[in-house]
Motif scaffolding. Structure first.
Motif, PDB file in Angstrom:
ATOM      1  N   ALA A 131       9.089 105.414 -18.511  1.00 23.76           N
ATOM      2  CA  ALA A 131       9.260 105.050 -17.104  1.00 23.76           C
ATOM      3  C   ALA A 131      10.257 105.935 -16.368  1.00 23.76           C
ATOM      4  O   ALA A 131      10.477 105.755 -15.172  1.00 23.76           O
ATOM      5  N   ASP A 160       4.515 111.504  -9.922  1.00 23.94           N
ATOM      6  CA  ASP A 160       5.915 111.872  -9.703  1.00 23.94           C
ATOM      7  C   ASP A 160       5.891 113.219  -8.973  1.00 23.94           C
ATOM      8  O   ASP A 160       5.529 114.240  -9.578  1.00 23.94           O
ATOM      9  N   THR A 198       5.473 107.206  -7.390  1.00 29.59           N
ATOM     10  CA  THR A 198       4.708 105.958  -7.301  1.00 29.59           C
ATOM     11  C   THR A 198       4.468 105.363  -8.687  1.00 29.59           C
ATOM     12  O   THR A 198       4.113 106.063  -9.623  1.00 29.59           O
ATOM     13  N   SER A 199       4.726 104.064  -8.786  1.00 29.25           N
ATOM     14  CA  SER A 199       4.329 103.300  -9.970  1.00 29.25           C
ATOM     15  C   SER A 199       3.232 102.363  -9.525  1.00 29.25           C
ATOM     16  O   SER A 199       3.460 101.530  -8.651  1.00 29.25           O
ATOM     17  N   ASP A 201      -0.599 100.147 -10.618  1.00 31.37           N
ATOM     18  CA  ASP A 201      -1.383  99.610 -11.733  1.00 31.37           C
ATOM     19  C   ASP A 201      -2.797 100.154 -11.682  1.00 31.37           C
ATOM     20  O   ASP A 201      -3.687  99.623 -12.300  1.00 31.37           O
ATOM     21  N   SER A 214      -1.227  95.294 -16.020  1.00 30.54           N
ATOM     22  CA  SER A 214      -0.585  96.577 -15.721  1.00 30.54           C
ATOM     23  C   SER A 214       0.068  97.119 -16.991  1.00 30.54           C
ATOM     24  O   SER A 214       0.305  96.391 -17.943  1.00 30.54           O
ATOM     25  N   ILE A 216       3.025  98.168 -17.055  1.00 25.62           N
ATOM     26  CA  ILE A 216       4.460  97.913 -16.922  1.00 25.62           C
ATOM     27  C   ILE A 216       4.753  96.504 -17.423  1.00 25.62           C
ATOM     28  O   ILE A 216       4.087  95.541 -17.035  1.00 25.62           O
ATOM     29  N   SER A 231       1.415  98.440  -6.255  1.00 22.45           N
ATOM     30  CA  SER A 231       1.889  99.813  -6.113  1.00 22.45           C
ATOM     31  C   SER A 231       3.262  99.847  -5.437  1.00 22.45           C
ATOM     32  O   SER A 231       3.501  99.128  -4.476  1.00 22.45           O
ATOM     33  N   ASP A 243      11.838 107.434 -10.118  1.00 16.91           N
ATOM     34  CA  ASP A 243      10.928 107.011 -11.181  1.00 16.91           C
ATOM     35  C   ASP A 243      11.382 105.668 -11.779  1.00 16.91           C
ATOM     36  O   ASP A 243      10.605 104.705 -11.877  1.00 16.91           O
ATOM     37  N   THR A 247       9.534 101.694 -11.183  1.00 18.27           N
ATOM     38  CA  THR A 247       9.133 100.807 -12.283  1.00 18.27           C
ATOM     39  C   THR A 247       9.854  99.450 -12.169  1.00 18.27           C
ATOM     40  O   THR A 247       9.224  98.391 -12.282  1.00 18.27           O
TER      41      THR A 247
END
Ligand code: AMP
Ligand code: MG
Length: 276
Positions: A131, A160, A198-199, A201, A214, A216, A231, A243, A247
């Protein structure tokens, strides 16, 4: 790092510099590479390593502390269970999750900076830098570009992104995709010398028994995050922080997530709950 890295630059040296940095950091930070300091730490419970790796672990712990543990690099044992579940297409047993949870906890990492030592205080712990490592490698790549005198580049490492300098005098433009409607751009940011991470699913997710999960994990439960967000985009000076925060915010949900971003003086966070 399990992703495609794209480099756009008027300087023909840029791409090779970036790829080289990513390769080097992958060798050091990946828990899949047997010889990496991280793998050695996971196998033996302690490792002596360089100040950069130590620094990254320290920053991870800082984010854990400030995010009430929703960002946690010690999730390795839980992530392994979910990987197995995906492979077998069967939900893990709650007993399995409970057992693995006993090994989770960022407070159980001990660092001695003078000796360059990282140590686990519990046997069986495992760290996973998934992450934050891409963001970190991206910052390192940007630093290398600057050192080489390369002043203009757009780097996209699978969500990223870093915008170095400008594109012929104008800011780089980064478009955000709708988390479900692939071809729809919901927002365009003009950026210069900023990271945008961006994190979501949607790039990585899995379905077991008809339910979408997801990648995460919520460290408080040991189950995939379920905060109603699909998101999170964070814009920051540094990709490492962007980053990690993306997360953590994904896990925390909107209200607490925005509070966390404030602690890091982040001015732009975009959250999408348009998940259907
Ligand atoms: P990202 O795509 O940056 O949000 O990172 C997700 C990856 O980080 C996952 O594939 C796991 O390897 C790991 N991970 C999952 N949940 C967490 C969490 N709550 N804290 C830290 N790392 C996590
Ligand atoms: Mg992240």
């Amino acid at each position: 790092m399990g992703t495609i890295i794209k480099v756009t630059s008027p300087d023909e040296r840029a791409a090779e510099v970036v790829f080289e940095e990513f390769r080097d950091w992958e060798e050091k930070l990946s828990h899949f590479k047997k010889g990496s300091p991280i793998s050695r730490l996971n196998r033996r419970g302690k490792v002596r390593t360089d100040p950069e790796v130590l620094g990254l672990i320290k920053r991870s712990l800082e984010v854990s502390f400030l995010s009430s543990g929703t960002f946690d690099i010690t999730l390795g044992p839980i992530i392994d269970i979910w990987k197995k579940a995906i492979k077998n297409k069967r939900l893990p047993k709650s007993k399995e999750i409970d057992n693995a949870r006993k090994l989770i906890g960022w407070e159980n990492i001990y660092i001695d900076e003078n000796k360059g030592l990282i140590k686990f205080t519990k046997r069986g712990m495992k760290i996973d830098l998934g992450a934050i490592a891409k963001g970190f490698a991206l910052d390192m790549a940007v630093a290398r570009l600057r050192k080489e005198g390369i002043t203009s580049a757009l780097i996209n490492a699978g969500g990223d992104i870093y915008c170095l300098g400008t594109k012929y005098g104008r800011r780089w433009k980064v478009g955000l995709r709708h988390p479900r409607r692939n071809r729809e751009i919901t927002k365009v940011y003009p950026l210069s010398d900023k990271a945008i991470v961006t994190s979501g699913d949607y790039e990585q997710y899995f379905t077991i028994e008809g339910k979408r999960f997801s990648h995460i994990i919520d460290p408080r439960t040991g189950y995939p995050a379920d905060s109603g967000i699909c998101s999170v985009t964070v814009i920051a000076e540094e990709a490492t922080i962007a980053d990690a925060l993306a997360t953590a915010i994904f896990v925390l949900g909107e209200k607490k997530g925005l509070e966390l971003a404030k602690k890091f003086n982040i001015k732009e966070v975009r959250i999408s709950k348009d998940c259907f």
